[in-house]
Design a protein around this motif. Structure first.
Motif: not given
Length: 376
Positions: A64, A68-71, A74-75, A78, A92, A96, A100, A202
């Protein structure tokens, strides 16, 4: 890190159709799947085999990128932590991916799968391109939309592979601050598209190509000079290293290098030395930017302090520079050529004075010393 993915097993998979992103209408609805595909044994087996092969051949370790601004990281965290289910994380991720991409990226499919790598729960992400004129078949299971995996198999397992991009994140790769895993881009021969690696995943490559290439050169020459006693073999191995780094191939596989260039008795010791030096023993992307000025010449040193610096091509030409093992631990060096200049020598950064001499037509120099060291 591992060098094969033979124990990768797909448990459940969801497929989404990803329309081409049109700049004039970026919010075009996506026909989202609401349930996993029906994976029969034949499709599962064939899909696993193809993905194992892709990851083993072109997979790169990724980590990671904190900037980076990629979510997506985090996904992934999770899902692997049990905070979100497969259907929801896949929805989700498809958004994304769509965001992108630019207008030049074609429509395709996104497969998101719950998988196991050995005993590790993993999230598998695969970007697919459909055959021209073909579309995955939409169907419903218990009232929920999905896409027929049997028909999808026809798209995946043609002569021309349509698996273009893959990412795999195992449970043991998630931490409090970063995730780690593997990614592969079949379209760029081991390297990865910026939109896929950086904007979507990301991440960045864990082994930066310039640095790992430089370290491979340094660690390999160190091993050659410390482990190999025979001067001829030593020089041959150094020349093979320089030739491999200068070759047009975009990547380098250390195991394959050992099999091609090293004697059988030396291969295991070489790979063990790389591992002890914390260098990847699987294929890495090659970038010789930091080495370009160091790959054209070889320096051969003698115990007396005498050394020779010569172009690699000259050392390989017996009519220009010949090294002969005398059988008693010493080596004879014969240089044949026209003398053009003679200079006083100073270490790099020092001052030099030149003394010009009239060139002679032919000269030979011989030096009998202990076995040479092929340090660059």
């Amino acid at each position: 890190m591992r060098t094969d993915f033979g124990d990768l097993v797909i448990d459940r998979a969801i497929v989404h159709v990803v329309p081409q992103r049109k700049r004039a209408d970026p919010d075009e609805p996506i026909p989202l799947s609401e349930a996993p595909c029906n994976l029969n044994d034949a499709v599962r087996t064939a899909l696993q085999a193809r993905l194992r092969s892709v990851l083993a051949a072109t997979g790169r370790e990724v980590i990671e990128d904190p900037d980076s601004r990629s979510a997506l990281p985090d996904r992934v965290h999770s899902f692997l932590s049990g905070e979100i289910n497969l259907v929801d994380v896949s929805v989700e991720l498809v958004h994304l991916l769509r965001n992108s991409q630019s207008g030049v990226n074609s429509a395709g499919l996104l497969l998101v799968a719950e998988a196991h790598l050995g005993h590790q729960l993993s999230l598998l992400i695969v970007k697919l391109e459909q055959e021209t004129g073909m579309q995955a078949t939409e169907t419903f299971v218990d009232g929920l939309r999905t896409f027929d995996m049997k028909y999808l198999a026809d798209l995946l397992f043609t002569e021309k592979s349509k698996i273009h991009k893959v990412a795999l994140f195992p449970e043991d790769g998630i931490g409090d601050e970063r995730i780690e895993g593997w990614a592969a881009d079949r379209q760029l021969s081991g390297k990865m598209a910026v939109f896929f690696l950086e904007r979507f995943l990301g991440c960045r490559q864990k082994n930066e190509p310039r640095e790992v290439t430089r370290r491979f050169h340094d660690v390999t020459t160190e091993w050659i000079n410390s482990y190999i006693a025979d001067p001829d073999i030593r020089i041959n191995y150094v020349m093979a290293t320089l030739a491999e780094l200068q070759s047009p191939a975009p990547s380098l596989d250390p195991v394959e290098f050992a099999q091609r260039h090293l004697d059988l008795l030396h291969r295991d010791a070489f790979i063990e030395h790389l591992q002890q030096s914390e260098l990847p023993c699987r294929t890495f992307d090659k970038d010789i930017h930091h080495l370009e000025t160091r790959l054209n010449n070889m320096r051969v040193c003698f115990a007396s302090g005498v050394f020779i610096v010569a172009p690699v091509d000259a050392i390989g030409d017996q009519q220009v520079l010949a090294l002969e093992d005398q059988g008693d631990g010493t080596t004879s060096v014969t240089i044949t050529g026209t003398v053009t200049t003679a200079t006083a020598y100073a270490p790099p950064g020092g001052r030099r004075r030149s003394q010009s001499r009239e060139p002679s037509h032919h000269s030979q120099v011989e030096n009998h010393e202990s076995a040479p060291s092929a340090n660059e």
